[in-house]
Design a protein around this motif. Structure first.
Motif, PDB file in Angstrom:
ATOM      1  N   ALA A   1     -21.669  24.871   3.483  1.00 23.44           N
ATOM      2  CA  ALA A   1     -20.314  24.569   3.014  1.00 23.44           C
ATOM      3  C   ALA A   1     -20.395  23.906   1.650  1.00 23.44           C
ATOM      4  CB  ALA A   1     -19.604  23.663   4.013  1.00 23.44           C
ATOM      5  N   SER A   2     -19.329  23.979   0.892  1.00 21.19           N
ATOM      6  CA  SER A   2     -19.327  23.395  -0.442  1.00 21.19           C
ATOM      7  C   SER A   2     -19.529  21.891  -0.401  1.00 21.19           C
ATOM      8  CB  SER A   2     -18.031  23.756  -1.175  1.00 21.19           C
ATOM      9  OG  SER A   2     -16.936  23.198  -0.491  1.00 21.19           O
ATOM     10  N   SER A   3     -19.110  21.231   0.626  1.00 19.25           N
ATOM     11  CA  SER A   3     -19.328  19.783   0.728  1.00 19.25           C
ATOM     12  C   SER A   3     -20.813  19.486   0.900  1.00 19.25           C
ATOM     13  CB  SER A   3     -18.509  19.183   1.871  1.00 19.25           C
ATOM     14  OG  SER A   3     -18.945  19.736   3.113  1.00 19.25           O
ATOM     15  N   ALA A   4     -21.539  20.373   1.586  1.00 17.42           N
ATOM     16  CA  ALA A   4     -22.982  20.177   1.760  1.00 17.42           C
ATOM     17  C   ALA A   4     -23.695  20.347   0.419  1.00 17.42           C
ATOM     18  CB  ALA A   4     -23.522  21.166   2.788  1.00 17.42           C
ATOM     19  N   ARG A   5     -23.218  21.279  -0.414  1.00 19.65           N
ATOM     20  CA  ARG A   5     -23.815  21.453  -1.741  1.00 19.65           C
ATOM     21  C   ARG A   5     -23.613  20.215  -2.594  1.00 19.65           C
ATOM     22  NH1 ARG A   5     -21.621  27.362  -3.141  1.00 19.65           N
ATOM     23  NH2 ARG A   5     -22.942  28.510  -1.710  1.00 19.65           N
ATOM     24  N   ARG A   6     -22.431  19.669  -2.545  1.00 22.98           N
ATOM     25  CA  ARG A   6     -22.161  18.454  -3.331  1.00 22.98           C
ATOM     26  C   ARG A   6     -23.073  17.316  -2.889  1.00 22.98           C
ATOM     27  NH1 ARG A   6     -16.532  18.773  -2.164  1.00 22.98           N
ATOM     28  NH2 ARG A   6     -15.837  20.584  -3.264  1.00 22.98           N
ATOM     29  N   GLU A   7     -23.296  17.203  -1.620  1.00 23.79           N
ATOM     30  CA  GLU A   7     -24.166  16.141  -1.110  1.00 23.79           C
ATOM     31  C   GLU A   7     -25.607  16.345  -1.610  1.00 23.79           C
ATOM     32  OE1 GLU A   7     -23.872  15.926   3.110  1.00 23.79           O
ATOM     33  OE2 GLU A   7     -21.724  15.532   3.063  1.00 23.79           O
ATOM     34  N   GLN A   8     -26.049  17.597  -1.647  1.00 18.66           N
ATOM     35  CA  GLN A   8     -27.395  17.879  -2.145  1.00 18.66           C
ATOM     36  C   GLN A   8     -27.506  17.549  -3.636  1.00 18.66           C
ATOM     37  OE1 GLN A   8     -28.091  21.966  -1.203  1.00 18.66           O
ATOM     38  NE2 GLN A   8     -28.821  21.534   0.884  1.00 18.66           N
ATOM     39  N   GLU A   9     -26.479  17.902  -4.420  1.00 17.83           N
ATOM     40  CA  GLU A   9     -26.485  17.599  -5.854  1.00 17.83           C
ATOM     41  C   GLU A   9     -26.502  16.107  -6.097  1.00 17.83           C
ATOM     42  OE1 GLU A   9     -23.173  19.625  -7.584  1.00 17.83           O
ATOM     43  OE2 GLU A   9     -24.006  21.612  -7.178  1.00 17.83           O
TER      44      GLU A   9
END
Length: 126
Positions: free
Chosen positions: A9-17
């Motif tokens: 999910a896009s929220s998971a990508r933000r957390e990784q960044e």
């Protein structure tokens, strides 16, 4: 049958960044040795270039001011030096050949700023 993996999910990508922004890269021991070696080699190359450009060995030689050498000025020729420095009675062409052999010249062409060593039997022109 192939299984399809779900995309994060896009929220998971933000957390990784955000997590990656806090990561600090560190050199390994091998990397530090390589970096230090490259810096050392660069320093040696700069020093060698300085020695070649500044002509340091000839500055320490101490012979440039003696009567046994002459610094070529614009328009000078070996024949003129032969007329000026050749011992009395010696042929100028013989003296030119002597100057050439003493200085390892393959031709009679000389350039401005070149330092020529005169043969031992040259007369000191005062």
């Amino acid at each position: 049958m192939a299984t399809v993996l779900p995309l994060p999910a896009s929220s998971a990508r933000r957390e990784q960044e955000i997590a990656r922004k806090g990561v600090r890269l560190q050199l390994t021991r091998r990397g530090r040795i390589l970096l230090a070696s490259l810096a050392f080699l660069a320093g040696i190359l700069v020093a060698l270039a300085g020695v070649l450009v500044l002509d340091v060995p000839s500055a320490f030689a101490g012979d440039a001011g003696t009567s046994g050498t002459v610094t070529v000025r614009a328009g000078d020729t070996l024949s003129e030096y032969a007329e000026q420095y050749a011992p009395e009675g010696q042929d100028t062409q013989d003296f030119v050949r002597e100057i050439s052999s003493v200085n390892g010249l393959s031709s009679p062409r000389i350039t401005e700023g070149q330092v020529l060593e005169l043969p031992d039997d040259a007369v000191d022109a005062a």
